[in-house]
Design a protein around this motif. Structure first.
Motif, PDB file in Angstrom:
ATOM      1  N   GLY A  56       0.817  -1.209   0.000  1.00  0.00           N
ATOM      2  CA  GLY A  56       0.000   0.000   0.000  1.00  0.00           C
ATOM      3  C   GLY A  56       0.848   1.255   0.000  1.00  0.00           C
ATOM      4  O   GLY A  56       1.873   1.341  -0.672  1.00  0.00           O
ATOM      5  N   LEU A  57       0.406   2.249   0.778  1.00  0.00           N
ATOM      6  CA  LEU A  57       1.115   3.511   0.893  1.00  0.00           C
ATOM      7  C   LEU A  57       2.455   3.290   1.580  1.00  0.00           C
ATOM      8  O   LEU A  57       2.520   2.719   2.665  1.00  0.00           O
ATOM      9  CB  LEU A  57       0.276   4.497   1.714  1.00  0.00           C
ATOM     10  N   ILE A  58       3.532   3.727   0.930  1.00  0.00           N
ATOM     11  CA  ILE A  58       4.869   3.604   1.517  1.00  0.00           C
ATOM     12  C   ILE A  58       5.216   4.927   2.175  1.00  0.00           C
ATOM     13  O   ILE A  58       5.314   5.962   1.514  1.00  0.00           O
ATOM     14  CB  ILE A  58       5.916   3.228   0.447  1.00  0.00           C
ATOM     15  N   ILE A  59       5.414   4.864   3.481  1.00  0.00           N
ATOM     16  CA  ILE A  59       5.720   6.064   4.251  1.00  0.00           C
ATOM     17  C   ILE A  59       7.226   6.257   4.375  1.00  0.00           C
ATOM     18  O   ILE A  59       7.729   7.367   4.273  1.00  0.00           O
ATOM     19  CB  ILE A  59       5.061   5.976   5.645  1.00  0.00           C
ATOM     20  N   ASN A  60       7.966   5.179   4.582  1.00  0.00           N
ATOM     21  CA  ASN A  60       9.413   5.240   4.770  1.00  0.00           C
ATOM     22  C   ASN A  60      10.067   4.215   3.848  1.00  0.00           C
ATOM     23  O   ASN A  60      10.310   3.076   4.238  1.00  0.00           O
ATOM     24  CB  ASN A  60       9.751   4.956   6.241  1.00  0.00           C
ATOM     25  N   PRO A  61      10.358   4.581   2.586  1.00  0.00           N
ATOM     26  CA  PRO A  61      10.887   3.612   1.622  1.00  0.00           C
ATOM     27  C   PRO A  61      12.189   2.953   2.059  1.00  0.00           C
ATOM     28  O   PRO A  61      12.366   1.757   1.861  1.00  0.00           O
ATOM     29  CB  PRO A  61      11.086   4.417   0.343  1.00  0.00           C
ATOM     30  N   ASP A 116       4.522   1.266  -4.554  1.00  0.00           N
ATOM     31  CA  ASP A 116       3.876   2.306  -3.766  1.00  0.00           C
ATOM     32  C   ASP A 116       2.486   2.567  -4.332  1.00  0.00           C
ATOM     33  O   ASP A 116       2.331   2.869  -5.509  1.00  0.00           O
ATOM     34  CB  ASP A 116       4.720   3.586  -3.812  1.00  0.00           C
ATOM     35  N   ARG A 117       1.488   2.406  -3.483  1.00  0.00           N
ATOM     36  CA  ARG A 117       0.112   2.693  -3.894  1.00  0.00           C
ATOM     37  C   ARG A 117      -0.455   3.718  -2.917  1.00  0.00           C
ATOM     38  O   ARG A 117      -1.085   3.367  -1.923  1.00  0.00           O
ATOM     39  CB  ARG A 117      -0.705   1.415  -3.942  1.00  0.00           C
ATOM     40  N   PRO A 118      -0.232   5.008  -3.202  1.00  0.00           N
ATOM     41  CA  PRO A 118      -0.626   6.064  -2.268  1.00  0.00           C
ATOM     42  C   PRO A 118      -2.129   6.171  -2.038  1.00  0.00           C
ATOM     43  O   PRO A 118      -2.557   6.781  -1.072  1.00  0.00           O
ATOM     44  CB  PRO A 118      -0.069   7.334  -2.898  1.00  0.00           C
ATOM     45  N   ASP A 119      -2.921   5.572  -2.918  1.00  0.00           N
ATOM     46  CA  ASP A 119      -4.377   5.607  -2.738  1.00  0.00           C
ATOM     47  C   ASP A 119      -4.869   4.522  -1.774  1.00  0.00           C
ATOM     48  O   ASP A 119      -6.059   4.453  -1.483  1.00  0.00           O
ATOM     49  CB  ASP A 119      -5.069   5.448  -4.092  1.00  0.00           C
TER      50      ASP A 119
END
Length: 163
Positions: A56-61, A116-119
């Motif tokens: 899902g959303l990646i906050i800290n790659p 990364d899927r920011p949605d």
């Protein structure tokens, strides 16, 4: 991003597929690590592991990549080497000097594609990347027709299974 390692990504978590590097190397298989079983020693080595990880959303790659890589390497170490030994009900593997683990010269090339899927919400990484044991067992079966059902996949266990 998953196309960077040659294929589609698993919908969630990490999906590893292993095969011998000599078997149809041009085949479009996604998430492809290469492995070898050394005939005389029956030792399995892994040269490369590629993983597409969708959480899902990646906050800290950077942190996520570190988590995925360490999960893969820890599981590979458990798959190939690590085993607690017992004498009766007493553990005999009691020190780190003699406990078998994956050593730095044996670490395969790791290719991790982070999807990364920011949605989407952040699913986290956790143990989703801990699939090398099943993938390696399935790859050995694919090549030899023999199932390895007990970890670690030591040379002695590989030799016994192939006998």
């Amino acid at each position: 991003m998953a196309s960077q390692i040659g294929g589609q990504h698993a919908q969630s978590g990490c999906h590893n597929e292993l095969r011998r590097s000599v078997r149809n190397p041009a085949s479009p298989i996604h998430n492809l690590p290469n492995w070898q079983e050394h005939g005389r020693t029956n030792l399995i080595t892994v040269q490369r592991i590629a993983c597409a990880h969708d959480c899902g959303l990646i906050i800290n790659p950077d942190g996520l990549r570190n988590q995925v890589e360490s999960n893969i390497l820890h599981t590979l170490s458990r798959t190939l080497y690590e085993e607690i030994t017992f004498a009766g009900s007493r553990a005999t593997s009691v020190d780190w000097a003699t406990y078998p683990i994956l050593k730095f010269p044996e670490v395969p090339v790791l290719e991790v594609a982070l999807v990364d899927r920011p949605d989407q919400p952040s699913y986290g990484a956790g143990e989703a990347a801990c699939t090398p044991v099943a993938a390696l067992a399935n790859a050995v079966f694919d090549v030899t027709g023999v199932r390895l059902r007990q970890v670690p996949f030591t040379a002695a266990r590989v030799k016994a299974a192939l006998a």
